[in-house]
Each structure stands twice: as structure tokens, then as C-alpha cells.
Design an enzyme around this catalytic site. Structure first.
Site, short mmCIF file in Angstrom:
data_model
loop_
_atom_site.label_atom_id
_atom_site.label_comp_id
_atom_site.label_asym_id
_atom_site.label_seq_id
_atom_site.Cartn_x
_atom_site.Cartn_y
_atom_site.Cartn_z
N HIS A 203 32.29 10.16 -1.39
CA HIS A 203 33.03 10.57 -2.60
C HIS A 203 32.79 12.04 -2.98
CE1 HIS A 203 34.94 8.36 -6.26
NE2 HIS A 203 35.35 9.62 -6.22
N ASP B 60 44.16 3.41 -2.99
CA ASP B 60 42.96 4.25 -3.02
C ASP B 60 42.05 3.85 -4.18
OD1 ASP B 60 41.75 7.07 -2.04
OD2 ASP B 60 41.55 6.90 -4.21
N TYR C 268 34.97 3.33 -9.34
CA TYR C 268 36.05 2.93 -10.26
C TYR C 268 35.82 1.53 -10.82
CZ TYR C 268 38.50 6.72 -7.74
OH TYR C 268 38.84 7.90 -7.15
N LYS D 112 35.32 4.38 -1.41
CA LYS D 112 34.41 5.53 -1.26
C LYS D 112 32.99 5.15 -1.65
CE LYS D 112 38.36 8.09 -3.10
NZ LYS D 112 38.93 7.26 -4.18
N1 LIG Z 1 38.03 11.68 -4.66
C1 LIG Z 1 37.90 11.97 -5.92
O1 LIG Z 1 36.90 12.57 -6.35
C2 LIG Z 1 38.99 11.59 -6.87
C3 LIG Z 1 38.96 12.08 -8.18
C4 LIG Z 1 39.99 11.71 -9.03
C5 LIG Z 1 41.01 10.88 -8.58
N2 LIG Z 1 40.99 10.40 -7.30
C6 LIG Z 1 42.05 9.49 -6.80
O2 LIG Z 1 43.31 10.12 -6.97
C7 LIG Z 1 44.16 9.27 -7.74
C8 LIG Z 1 45.14 10.09 -8.54
O3 LIG Z 1 44.48 11.00 -9.39
P1 LIG Z 1 44.41 10.85 -10.98
O4 LIG Z 1 44.53 9.42 -11.36
O5 LIG Z 1 43.20 11.57 -11.43
O6 LIG Z 1 45.63 11.71 -11.50
P2 LIG Z 1 47.22 11.81 -11.24
O7 LIG Z 1 47.66 10.80 -10.26
O8 LIG Z 1 47.53 13.24 -11.01
O9 LIG Z 1 47.80 11.47 -12.68
C9 LIG Z 1 47.68 10.21 -13.28
C10 LIG Z 1 48.14 10.34 -14.73
O10 LIG Z 1 49.51 10.75 -14.78
C11 LIG Z 1 50.32 9.72 -15.38
N3 LIG Z 1 51.54 9.62 -14.54
C12 LIG Z 1 51.68 8.98 -13.37
N4 LIG Z 1 52.92 9.14 -12.88
C13 LIG Z 1 53.59 9.90 -13.77
C14 LIG Z 1 54.90 10.42 -13.82
N5 LIG Z 1 55.77 10.18 -12.86
N6 LIG Z 1 55.25 11.18 -14.89
C15 LIG Z 1 54.36 11.43 -15.88
N7 LIG Z 1 53.09 10.99 -15.88
C16 LIG Z 1 52.70 10.22 -14.83
C17 LIG Z 1 49.48 8.46 -15.36
O11 LIG Z 1 49.76 7.67 -16.49
P3 LIG Z 1 50.10 6.08 -16.43
O12 LIG Z 1 49.08 5.42 -15.53
O13 LIG Z 1 49.97 5.69 -17.85
O14 LIG Z 1 51.50 5.99 -15.90
C18 LIG Z 1 48.06 9.03 -15.48
O15 LIG Z 1 47.75 9.34 -16.82
C19 LIG Z 1 43.16 8.47 -8.57
O16 LIG Z 1 43.74 7.34 -9.18
C20 LIG Z 1 42.11 8.17 -7.55
O17 LIG Z 1 42.53 7.11 -6.71
C21 LIG Z 1 39.99 10.75 -6.44
#
Ligand SMILES: NC(=O)c1ccc[n+]([C@@H]2O[C@H](COP(=O)([O-])OP(=O)(O)OC[C@H]3O[C@@H](n4cnc5c(N)ncnc54)[C@H](OP(=O)(O)O)[C@@H]3O)[C@@H](O)[C@H]2O)c1
Length: 274
Positions: free
Chosen positions: A110, A47, A52, A77
Site C-alpha cells: 500500500h 479495488d 479499508y 493491499k
Molecule cells: N493506493 C492508495 O493509497 C489509495 C489511496 C486512495 C484511494 N485509493 C483507491 O482509489 C479509489 C478511488 O479514489 P478515491 O475514492 O480517493 O477518489 P475518487 O474516485 O477520485 O473520488 C471519489 C469521490 O468522488 C465522488 N464521485 C464519484 N463519481 C463521481 C462523478 N461522476 N461525479 C461527481 N462526483 C463523483 C464520490 O462520491 P459518491 O461515492 O458519493 O458517488 C466520492 O466522493 C479508492 O476508492 C481506492 O480504491 C487508493
């Protein structure tokens, strides 16, 4: 169930339940290495987004893998300042070029930018009808945005990617989407790691010999929600994929549901672009 297990979208396209999110990864080595390690572990769903600024790196890692295109599910997106009919068609071509792909699996709006998202949706419908993308959808659409979009949409979005985690359990929106066969996908599924010390999550983690992050991801799956945790670390990517060998009881699901406190980590969709 495993990383290659899929949900079938309303148009029959198969979408893996668990994918790798790549938000905030640099387009260079960081995203290339993260995608490479995820693909090694068996992830088949990626994704990204034009916002990004790492589509090139995602594309590089895909090319360097020995996987065939059909084995992968790639989402990107259209960003807020790329919205509008012609602008979106151009943005799509730009994203494809950066990714080095000839088609996309899923293209999403998005954010619901007022005054633009309907023209943007028309462009997505055209891309879909032209066979350039296997499925089209939206992100961050609330029920009122969907009501409005559906009034004159020819194609109902196949996916709505929303902020969804235990402290932002958007039950009404999820029900609305389910009733219309719109697959819900969770972003920031593990709440960006900000409350993994929560006692309910900790207790369940202890009971199932899992981590709090795994408990949350399992909760997503049992709600029928696609989930895309982001990690640059192979060990965490492995942890986030190891969620298929246990099952939360109904009462435990309810307990996690009740952690909801309307805690948005990202912007409110109605505020975006204002
Ligand atoms: N559509 C939208 O508007 C939108 C907005 C935000 C995000 N997204 C998408 O959703 C994806 C995920 O969301 P997100 O990146 O915001 O947040 P997330 O996946 O909830 O959390 C990512 C964070 O948690 C850490 N992490 C990952 N696995 C872990 C585990 N098992 N234990 C502890 N910490 C952990 C990661 O650190 P490390 O990388 O250092 O391991 C990073 O700091 C994004 O990457 C993006 O593709 C979409």
C-alpha cells in the site's frame, strides 16, 4: 473499448482498464450494494485494501453475483502495520479469508514504508511464485523507492498505483514506470470530486456532451493509465463507465496536463509511516 477491455501486464495477465474503488465504503450494506450495482453495470475490476476494512463486504457481493471467479479482477493491499516478510504472508491469508477467495488477481504494497518494503516485496514474490496471486505490485512508490526496490527484486512490480489526477500529473514517475513496463494505475482519479468545476474540464465536458469526471477518466485512458473511480451511487458508477465513445485531441490532452499544480490530496509517500 468497454468495461471488460484490459491492459496486458508485463507477465501477460489481463487487467481491466476501469475498476471500482471502494475506499471509505462501510463493510456492510454500503459496500455490498455498491459492488453489486457495479457488477450489474459490467464492472469486472474491484479495488480494496485491508486498511479499508471492507474486504468481507466485497467478498459477499462477489459471492452473491452469478459471475465466475475468472471473470473478475480483484485487488487488495498490504497495510503499513502488516509489512515485513512473515507479517505480509499472514496479512495475505487474512485478506483472502475475508474476501472468501482462493486467489487474488493483484496484491499491492500500500505504501513504501522505509525499512520494511523490501522484506514485504520478498513475501509478495513468494506469494506470486506459489501461484496465490496472479500479479504483484506496489502503490505510492516514487522513482527513488522503485530504484531501491529494483536493486534486489527478483520480480519487477507489474503495477504502481499512484495518486494521479489533473492537478497531480506525475509525468516523470509515469514515464519511469512506462520505460520499465510497470502499469500505472490512478487513485483518486477524479480528485475526489473537489475541482470538477474547473473551467478547462467544464469546457471540454460541454464540447463532448460528457461530464468533467468523464473527461478526466478519458484522459487517464488516453495516457494508458488504469483508473478506479469510487462511487456508491449507481448513476455515477454508470457515468464513470461511459467513457469509451469519444476521444480527446492531443491539444486537449495537453491542456488537461497543464492543470497540474502538485496538488496532493493524500499524504506524500515519504511522509507515510513517519
Ligand atoms: N493506493 C492508495 O493509497 C489509495 C489511496 C486512495 C484511494 N485509493 C483507491 O482509489 C479509489 C478511488 O479514489 P478515491 O475514492 O480517493 O477518489 P475518487 O474516485 O477520485 O473520488 C471519489 C469521490 O468522488 C465522488 N464521485 C464519484 N463519481 C463521481 C462523478 N461522476 N461525479 C461527481 N462526483 C463523483 C464520490 O462520491 P459518491 O461515492 O458519493 O458517488 C466520492 O466522493 C479508492 O476508492 C481506492 O480504491 C487508493
Amino acid at each position: 473499448m468497454s468495461l471488460t477491455d484490459t491492459t496486458q501486464l508485463s507477465n501477460g495477465v489481463h487487467m481491466p482498464w476501469v475498476g471500482l474503488g471502494v475506499y471509505k465504503m462501510d463493510s456492510g450494506d454500503e459496500v455490498v450494494n455498491a459492488v453489486r450495482s457495479a457488477l450489474d453495470l459490467g464492472y469486472r475490476h474491484l479495488d480494496t485494501a485491508s486498511f479499508y476494512d471492507n474486504e468481507e463486504g466485497v467478498g459477499q457481493a462477489i459471492r452473491e453475483s452469478d459471475l465466475s471467479r475468472e471473470e473478475l479482477f480483484v485487488t487488495t493491499k498490504v497495510w503499513n502495520d502488516e509489512q515485513g516478510y512473515e507479517e505480509t504472508l499472514e496479512a495475505f491469508d487474512r485478506s483472502l479469508r475475508k474476501l472468501g477467495l482462493v486467489y487474488l488477481d493483484l496484491y499491492l504494497i500500500h505504501w513504501p514504508i522505509e525499512g520494511s518494503y523490501k522484506d514485504t516485496w520478498k513475501a509478495l514474490e513468494k506469494l506470486y511464485k506459489d501461484g496465490k496471486v496472479k500479479a504483484i505490485g506496489v502503490s505510492n512508490f516514487m522513482t527513488h523507492h522503485l530504484d531501491d526496490l529494483l536493486q534486489d527484486a527478483e520480480v519487477t512490480p507489474m503495477v504502481n498505483q499512484i495518486e494521479f489526477h489533473p492537478e497531480l500529473y506525475q509525468a516523470e514517475l509515469v514515464d519511469y514506470c512506462k520505460q520499465r513496463s510497470i502499469q500505472v494505475e490512478a487513485w483518486s482519479p477524479i480528485g475526489r470530486g473537489t475541482y470538477l468545476d474547473n473551467s478547462v474540464l467544464q469546457e471540454l465536458a460541454e464540447k463532448y456532451k460528457k461530464t468533467p469526471a468523464q473527461i478526466i477518466l478519458r484522459w487517464d485512458l488516453q495516457h494508458g493509465i488504469v483508473t478506479i473511480p469510487k462511487s456508491t451511487h449507481k448513476v455515477r458508477q454508470k457515468e464513470n463507465a461511459d467513457v469509451f465513445d469519444f476521444e480527446l485531441a492531443a491539444a486537449e490532452m495537453d491542456k488537461i496536463n497543464s492543470l497540474d499544480k502538485n496538488n496532493r490530496l493524500g499524504p506524500h509517500p515519504d511522509e507515510m509511516g513517519k
